[in-house]
Design a protein around this motif. Structure first.
Motif: not given
Lengths: 324, 174
Positions: A72-76
């Motif tokens: 799951l991405q910590t930011s895009p």
């Protein structure tokens, strides 16, 4: 205990305000011709920064013998920069980001990020656009700008760019962090401790405050300044004790970017953390030509805390993590 | 454990820059000296866990130097000294259950039940006709505690007191 946990942690009035702020932000970008995009929350690779912890999960492809790890991405950031390299032009995104091991008054493990990129802008031009957005949402005074070095000198009487490890240890000890400082041999950890505890509480009380020119050792994905190799073209925005945004004049050198990721992974290994898979699609995108640009990530939940004068993040999100 | 003392965490604030090291700013009470201090730890730092255990014991009696408690299941007895009992001595009622905090098997704190019932040994006779309210009057209880009670409550009556605030709750239901 059980009885009230189904209820939202934010009031319905706060959620209505939240929707209104999001509508204003979308209008702000529509007027400026910045394109709204939507990139994956789940990716095969993730951030290597030793201070960020990604959630991972298993993807079982129906025809594959083994499952794959997805993060799951910590930011895009990575996916958005791939769009920039593909010629998207100016883009923004409002999305959920996920960070493990973070919870508190200002942190929820999933939170809403506003991230945007401006090809052709440097960090100074982007700061001015952020200032416009913040004034529109919070109806506050224009932001002031200070450098990291000037603030550090003003409040701690020490130059953060040239101080030695021993000088920082002595300074930390003087401010009551003796035990922590005694065993700490990382300059940046001491800088982060001193800045967050002794400087941040004093800045941006009456109006938002941009802190520019972070030490080069904390550059993350920013360019190193061409005029002063000790600083990075990275800035943060603070207001009333809250860290609101982090922005860069973006690094466009793929070789340098890859070497920073590898350095991160070495640092992780040293600390006994798992190495993270480097996003090769991202590296390839920079290599093919990331346009000169500036970008920023802004915490929407924290912006709402300021707009609604709430002192806990749970008061502006429908269901904070323990009720999720 | 901190500086050789078991401690209780009162507050813990998570501090983390978006790009950087996380810290915990912790407010701690040292259980032996009673001192409250603030400390900052790096996230992930560890401290030695204190071998502290809360047990429910019945209060038996005091011999002047020690206060004796008994486990009603095992009949094991424990003696707490003045430092452990502290201010709460005035709420100890024979046979009432108290929470005793043990560190390495020795009592370091005694917490009485939230509500105790004690007999009034001395109070001024109140004015007739007064019911509740109007500030009340001081009353000395059998344990030595002094609480404010309504004027209609008299010497010899048993009252219920909240030990956390030291306030009168009601006459005891007899």
């Amino acid at each position: 205990m059980q009885s009230n946990n189904w209820r939202p942690s934010a009031s319905i009035a706060a959620l209505k305000q939240r929707a209104l702020v999001l509508r204003k932000i979308r209008h702000f970008f529509a007027e400026r011709d910045v394109l709204e995009v939507d990139t994956p929350a789940l990716s095969h690779a993730t951030v290597t920064d030793e201070h960020l912890h990604s959630f991972s999960t298993q993807f079982q492809h129906p025809f594959a013998p083994q499952s794959q790890t997805l993060y799951l991405q910590t930011s895009p950031e990575f996916a958005m920069k791939r769009l920039l390299s593909a010629g998207s032009g100016a883009i923004y995104q409002i999305c959920k980001s996920f960070r493990n091991e973070e919870t508190g008054r200002f942190h929820n493990p999933e939170f809403t990020m506003l991230e945007w990129y401006r090809p052709g802008f440097n960090h100074v031009q982007l700061m001015s656009e952020i200032d416009d957005l913040i004034q529109m949402v919070l109806e506050c005074e224009p932001a002031e700008k200070k450098t990291y070095q000037a603030l550090f000198k003003q409040h701690l009487n020490c130059d953060p760019l040239t101080a030695t490890l021993d000088e920082l240890k002595t300074l930390a000890k003087h401010h009551g962090y003796g035990e922590l400082a005694a065993e700490e041999n990382n300059r940046d950890t001491l800088l982060m401790l001193l800045f967050s505890q002794q400087v941040e509480p004093h800045i941006g009380q009456d109006r938002p405050c941009f802190v520019a020119d972070f030490p080069a050792s904390q550059a993350a994905l920013a360019q190193i300044s061409a005029t002063n190799p000790l600083v990075a073209e990275r800035f943060e925005l603070y207001f009333q004790g809250i860290e609101l945004a982090n922005g860069f004049h973006e690094l466009t050198d793929s070789v340098e970017q890859l070497s920073r990721f590898e350095r991160d992974n070495k640092q992780r290994q040293k600390r006994g953390l798992d190495r993270m898979p480097i996003d090769q699609n991202f590296i390839a995108a920079i290599e093919s030509g990331l346009p000169e640009c500036a970008g920023v990530a802004l915490g929407i939940d924290r912006l709402l805390m300021l707009a609604l004068k709430c002192n806990k993040i749970e008061q502006v999100i429908a269901f904070e993590n323990s009720r999720a | 454990m901190l500086d050789g003392e078991p401690c209780n965490i009162l507050e813990n604030e998570f501090v983390k820059p978006g790009k950087g090291q996380a810290f915990s700013r912790v407010k701690i009470r040292k259980l032996i000296s009673g001192k409250v201090i603030e400390k900052t730890f790096k996230s992930g730092d560890t401290v030695e866990g204190a071998d502290v255990l809360d047990t429910e014991l019945a209060y038996l009696y005091s011999d002047g130097e020690f206060w004796h408690f008994m486990n009603n299941d095992t009949f094991e007895q424990i003696a707490a000294d003045e430092a452990a009992v502290g201010e709460n001595v005035k709420w100890l009622v024979e046979n009432d259950t108290c929470t005793i905090t043990l560190w390495n098997g020795a009592p370091i704190a005694v917490q009485p039940a939230n509500f105790v019932e004690l007999e009034i040994t001395e109070t001024d006779p109140g004015l007739k006709g007064d019911t509740a309210g109007t500030g009340g009057k001081p009353a000395t209880l059998s344990s030595g505690a002094v609480v404010r009670v309504p004027l209609f409550v008299q010497t010899g009556e048993v009252i219920k007191v909240d030990t956390r605030s030291g306030e009168y709750v009601s006459r005891a239901q007899k």
